[in-house]
Design a protein around this motif. Structure first.
Motif, PDB file in Angstrom:
ATOM      1  N   HIS A   9       0.862  -1.188   0.000  1.00 34.89           N
ATOM      2  CA  HIS A   9       0.000   0.000   0.000  1.00 34.89           C
ATOM      3  C   HIS A   9       0.897   1.237   0.000  1.00 34.89           C
ATOM      4  O   HIS A   9       1.734   1.399   0.895  1.00 34.89           O
ATOM      5  N   ILE A  10       0.718   2.089  -1.000  1.00 34.55           N
ATOM      6  CA  ILE A  10       1.492   3.318  -1.107  1.00 34.55           C
ATOM      7  C   ILE A  10       0.503   4.491  -1.038  1.00 34.55           C
ATOM      8  O   ILE A  10      -0.472   4.534  -1.789  1.00 34.55           O
ATOM      9  N   GLY A  11       0.752   5.430  -0.157  1.00 32.55           N
ATOM     10  CA  GLY A  11      -0.112   6.600  -0.033  1.00 32.55           C
ATOM     11  C   GLY A  11      -0.154   7.405  -1.317  1.00 32.55           C
ATOM     12  O   GLY A  11       0.827   7.445  -2.076  1.00 32.55           O
ATOM     13  N   SER A  12      -1.281   8.047  -1.564  1.00 27.34           N
ATOM     14  CA  SER A  12      -1.482   8.741  -2.840  1.00 27.34           C
ATOM     15  C   SER A  12      -0.411   9.805  -3.114  1.00 27.34           C
ATOM     16  O   SER A  12      -0.059  10.043  -4.265  1.00 27.34           O
ATOM     17  N   ARG A  16       4.005   6.533  -7.986  1.00 30.28           N
ATOM     18  CA  ARG A  16       4.744   6.774  -9.235  1.00 30.28           C
ATOM     19  C   ARG A  16       6.207   7.169  -8.976  1.00 30.28           C
ATOM     20  O   ARG A  16       6.810   7.932  -9.722  1.00 30.28           O
ATOM     21  N   ARG A  17       6.765   6.620  -7.893  1.00 31.64           N
ATOM     22  CA  ARG A  17       8.175   6.863  -7.565  1.00 31.64           C
ATOM     23  C   ARG A  17       8.968   5.558  -7.517  1.00 31.64           C
ATOM     24  O   ARG A  17      10.125   5.556  -7.140  1.00 31.64           O
ATOM     25  N   GLY A  18       8.298   4.451  -7.815  1.00 32.82           N
ATOM     26  CA  GLY A  18       8.967   3.163  -7.780  1.00 32.82           C
ATOM     27  C   GLY A  18       8.994   2.506  -6.412  1.00 32.82           C
ATOM     28  O   GLY A  18       9.634   1.465  -6.240  1.00 32.82           O
ATOM     29  N   LEU A  19       8.301   3.098  -5.442  1.00 36.45           N
ATOM     30  CA  LEU A  19       8.332   2.554  -4.086  1.00 36.45           C
ATOM     31  C   LEU A  19       7.659   1.185  -3.997  1.00 36.45           C
ATOM     32  O   LEU A  19       8.177   0.277  -3.339  1.00 36.45           O
ATOM     33  N   LEU A  50      -1.592  -3.828 -11.289  1.00 36.48           N
ATOM     34  CA  LEU A  50      -1.310  -4.786 -12.369  1.00 36.48           C
ATOM     35  C   LEU A  50       0.034  -4.484 -13.035  1.00 36.48           C
ATOM     36  O   LEU A  50       0.813  -5.404 -13.315  1.00 36.48           O
ATOM     37  N   ALA A  51       0.304  -3.211 -13.259  1.00 33.40           N
ATOM     38  CA  ALA A  51       1.563  -2.828 -13.901  1.00 33.40           C
ATOM     39  C   ALA A  51       2.761  -3.216 -13.043  1.00 33.40           C
ATOM     40  O   ALA A  51       3.771  -3.720 -13.546  1.00 33.40           O
TER      41      ALA A  51
END
Length: 70
Positions: A9-12, A16-19, A50-51
Motif C-alpha cells: 500500500h502506497i499513499g497517494s 509513481r516513484r517506484g516505491l 497490475l503494472a
C-alpha cells in the motif's frame, strides 16, 4: 508448495516513484529465498497494481469471483 500473498500500500502522495516496485521486489526475493512462492492478487481495474505485478514477472494463472451481500 508454500504461498504468500504480496500486498503493498502506497499513499497517494507517494505514488509513481517506484516505491511499490522496490518494496515488492525485496519482499518477493526474500520469500523465494525461503522457498515460498509469492502470489499477487488485485482487481482488474487496479491498473497501477497490475503494472507493478507484471513488471516484477507475475503472470495471471486464475481469476477469482467475489460475492458481496448487501
Amino acid at each position: 508448495a508454500t504461498f504468500a500473498d504480496v500486498t503493498v500500500h502506497i499513499g497517494s502522495g507517494h505514488r509513481r516513484r517506484g516505491l511499490a516496485s522496490a518494496a515488492a521486489s525485496a519482499l518477493c526475493a526474500e520469500l523465494q529465498r525461503q522457498q515460498v512462492t509469492p502470489v499477487w492478487g488485485t482487481s482488474t481495474r487496479n491498473h497501477g497494481s497490475l503494472a507493478v505485478a507484471v513488471s516484477l514477472g507475475f503472470v495471471e494463472v486464475a481469476r477469482s469471483t467475489y460475492l458481496v451481500r448487501d
